[in-house]
Design a protein around this motif. Structure first.
Motif, PDB file in Angstrom:
ATOM      1  N   LEU A  65       0.816  -1.216   0.000  1.00  0.00           N
ATOM      2  CA  LEU A  65       0.000   0.000   0.000  1.00  0.00           C
ATOM      3  C   LEU A  65       0.847   1.262   0.000  1.00  0.00           C
ATOM      4  O   LEU A  65       0.445   2.297  -0.532  1.00  0.00           O
ATOM      5  N   LEU A  66       2.045   1.177   0.579  1.00  0.00           N
ATOM      6  CA  LEU A  66       2.912   2.344   0.644  1.00  0.00           C
ATOM      7  C   LEU A  66       3.517   2.682  -0.713  1.00  0.00           C
ATOM      8  O   LEU A  66       3.953   3.805  -0.941  1.00  0.00           O
ATOM      9  N   PHE A  67       3.550   1.726  -1.645  1.00  0.00           N
ATOM     10  CA  PHE A  67       4.120   1.973  -2.961  1.00  0.00           C
ATOM     11  C   PHE A  67       3.091   2.424  -3.988  1.00  0.00           C
ATOM     12  O   PHE A  67       3.450   2.801  -5.096  1.00  0.00           O
ATOM     13  N   ILE A  68       1.812   2.388  -3.663  1.00  0.00           N
ATOM     14  CA  ILE A  68       0.777   2.794  -4.616  1.00  0.00           C
ATOM     15  C   ILE A  68       0.924   4.250  -5.034  1.00  0.00           C
ATOM     16  O   ILE A  68       0.861   4.553  -6.226  1.00  0.00           O
ATOM     17  N   PRO A  69       1.158   5.210  -4.135  1.00  0.00           N
ATOM     18  CA  PRO A  69       1.325   6.593  -4.593  1.00  0.00           C
ATOM     19  C   PRO A  69       2.501   6.774  -5.549  1.00  0.00           C
ATOM     20  O   PRO A  69       2.425   7.560  -6.495  1.00  0.00           O
ATOM     21  N   VAL A  70       3.569   6.038  -5.347  1.00  0.00           N
ATOM     22  CA  VAL A  70       4.722   6.124  -6.247  1.00  0.00           C
ATOM     23  C   VAL A  70       4.340   5.611  -7.629  1.00  0.00           C
ATOM     24  O   VAL A  70       4.669   6.221  -8.652  1.00  0.00           O
ATOM     25  N   ALA A  71       3.643   4.489  -7.674  1.00  0.00           N
ATOM     26  CA  ALA A  71       3.235   3.921  -8.960  1.00  0.00           C
ATOM     27  C   ALA A  71       2.275   4.845  -9.697  1.00  0.00           C
ATOM     28  O   ALA A  71       2.372   5.017 -10.922  1.00  0.00           O
ATOM     29  N   VAL A  72       1.368   5.460  -8.983  1.00  0.00           N
ATOM     30  CA  VAL A  72       0.428   6.394  -9.615  1.00  0.00           C
ATOM     31  C   VAL A  72       1.180   7.615 -10.126  1.00  0.00           C
ATOM     32  O   VAL A  72       0.898   8.125 -11.212  1.00  0.00           O
ATOM     33  N   GLY A  73       2.167   8.082  -9.381  1.00  0.00           N
ATOM     34  CA  GLY A  73       2.963   9.218  -9.827  1.00  0.00           C
ATOM     35  C   GLY A  73       3.753   8.913 -11.087  1.00  0.00           C
ATOM     36  O   GLY A  73       3.951   9.787 -11.939  1.00  0.00           O
ATOM     37  N   LEU A  74       4.195   7.668 -11.233  1.00  0.00           N
ATOM     38  CA  LEU A  74       4.939   7.287 -12.440  1.00  0.00           C
ATOM     39  C   LEU A  74       4.058   7.298 -13.688  1.00  0.00           C
ATOM     40  O   LEU A  74       4.570   7.463 -14.796  1.00  0.00           O
ATOM     41  N   LEU A  75       2.759   7.131 -13.524  1.00  0.00           N
ATOM     42  CA  LEU A  75       1.862   7.139 -14.681  1.00  0.00           C
ATOM     43  C   LEU A  75       1.871   8.487 -15.397  1.00  0.00           C
ATOM     44  O   LEU A  75       1.583   8.555 -16.591  1.00  0.00           O
ATOM     45  N   GLY A  76       2.232   9.537 -14.706  1.00  0.00           N
ATOM     46  CA  GLY A  76       2.311  10.848 -15.339  1.00  0.00           C
ATOM     47  C   GLY A  76       3.509  10.986 -16.266  1.00  0.00           C
ATOM     48  O   GLY A  76       3.582  11.929 -17.050  1.00  0.00           O
ATOM     49  N   TYR A  77       4.443  10.073 -16.181  1.00  0.00           N
ATOM     50  CA  TYR A  77       5.667  10.143 -16.985  1.00  0.00           C
ATOM     51  C   TYR A  77       5.783   8.967 -17.950  1.00  0.00           C
ATOM     52  O   TYR A  77       6.894   8.550 -18.282  1.00  0.00           O
ATOM     53  N   THR A  78       4.669   8.432 -18.424  1.00  0.00           N
ATOM     54  CA  THR A  78       4.726   7.266 -19.308  1.00  0.00           C
ATOM     55  C   THR A  78       5.451   7.564 -20.610  1.00  0.00           C
ATOM     56  O   THR A  78       6.155   6.692 -21.130  1.00  0.00           O
ATOM     57  N   ASP A  79       5.291   8.773 -21.163  1.00  0.00           N
ATOM     58  CA  ASP A  79       5.986   9.088 -22.405  1.00  0.00           C
ATOM     59  C   ASP A  79       7.498   9.116 -22.205  1.00  0.00           C
ATOM     60  O   ASP A  79       8.269   8.603 -23.024  1.00  0.00           O
ATOM     61  N   LEU A  80       7.947   9.665 -21.116  1.00  0.00           N
ATOM     62  CA  LEU A  80       9.372   9.712 -20.808  1.00  0.00           C
ATOM     63  C   LEU A  80       9.905   8.312 -20.524  1.00  0.00           C
ATOM     64  O   LEU A  80      11.004   7.947 -20.971  1.00  0.00           O
ATOM     65  N   LEU A  81       9.139   7.516 -19.793  1.00  0.00           N
ATOM     66  CA  LEU A  81       9.557   6.152 -19.484  1.00  0.00           C
ATOM     67  C   LEU A  81       9.600   5.281 -20.731  1.00  0.00           C
ATOM     68  O   LEU A  81      10.500   4.448 -20.881  1.00  0.00           O
ATOM     69  N   SER A  82       8.658   5.460 -21.638  1.00  0.00           N
ATOM     70  CA  SER A  82       8.646   4.629 -22.849  1.00  0.00           C
ATOM     71  C   SER A  82       9.822   4.978 -23.755  1.00  0.00           C
ATOM     72  O   SER A  82      10.337   4.105 -24.457  1.00  0.00           O
ATOM     73  N   ASP A  83      10.269   6.232 -23.758  1.00  0.00           N
ATOM     74  CA  ASP A  83      11.432   6.605 -24.562  1.00  0.00           C
ATOM     75  C   ASP A  83      12.705   5.933 -24.055  1.00  0.00           C
ATOM     76  O   ASP A  83      13.560   5.543 -24.851  1.00  0.00           O
ATOM     77  N   GLY A  84      12.849   5.804 -22.772  1.00  0.00           N
ATOM     78  CA  GLY A  84      14.060   5.225 -22.196  1.00  0.00           C
ATOM     79  C   GLY A  84      13.886   3.814 -21.692  1.00  0.00           C
ATOM     80  O   GLY A  84      14.678   3.355 -20.870  1.00  0.00           O
TER      81      GLY A  84
END
Length: 112
Positions: A65-84
């Motif tokens: 449960l403590l990692f859910i906010p981090v995972a949700v925050g990463l969804l905002g950077y999907t374009d950056l993550l998909s590039d790298g």
């Protein structure tokens, strides 16, 4: 009441670690210093394990449960993550292989 004591001890180690990090002339995570302080206190038995056991177990039980906010925050950077993505995967795999080789080599040296 026991859980409150457990959390107070854990948070105290965290706050002391953050205070120590603020005093250092270079950047270092205070949470790591707090964990090292907690490790020192437990390994020298200045702090009994029973003082943090139940609180630590509760935190570990709900770790996902403590990692859910981090995972949700990463969804905002999907374009950056998909590039790298290739670089991220290759870094993770090469790091894993390097760690396995070093630990395996150290274990072999310890046995001989």
């Amino acid at each position: 009441m026991k859980l409150i004591r457990d959390f107070v001890v854990l948070l105290s180690c965290l706050m002391v670690g953050k205070g120590m990090a603020a005093l250092l002339p270079f950047a270092f995570p205070g949470s790591i210093l707090g964990l090292l302080l907690l490790f020192f206190l437990l390994s020298t038995q200045l702090l009994p394990l029973s003082w943090i056991h139940d609180g630590g177990q509760l935190i570990l039980r709900h770790m996902a449960l403590l990692f859910i906010p981090v995972a949700v925050g990463l969804l905002g950077y999907t374009d950056l993550l998909s590039d790298g993505l290739g670089l991220i995967i290759s870094s993770a795999l090469s790091g894993l292989v390097l760690i396995l080789l070093v630990v395996g080599r150290l274990y072999q040296r310890m046995l001989s």
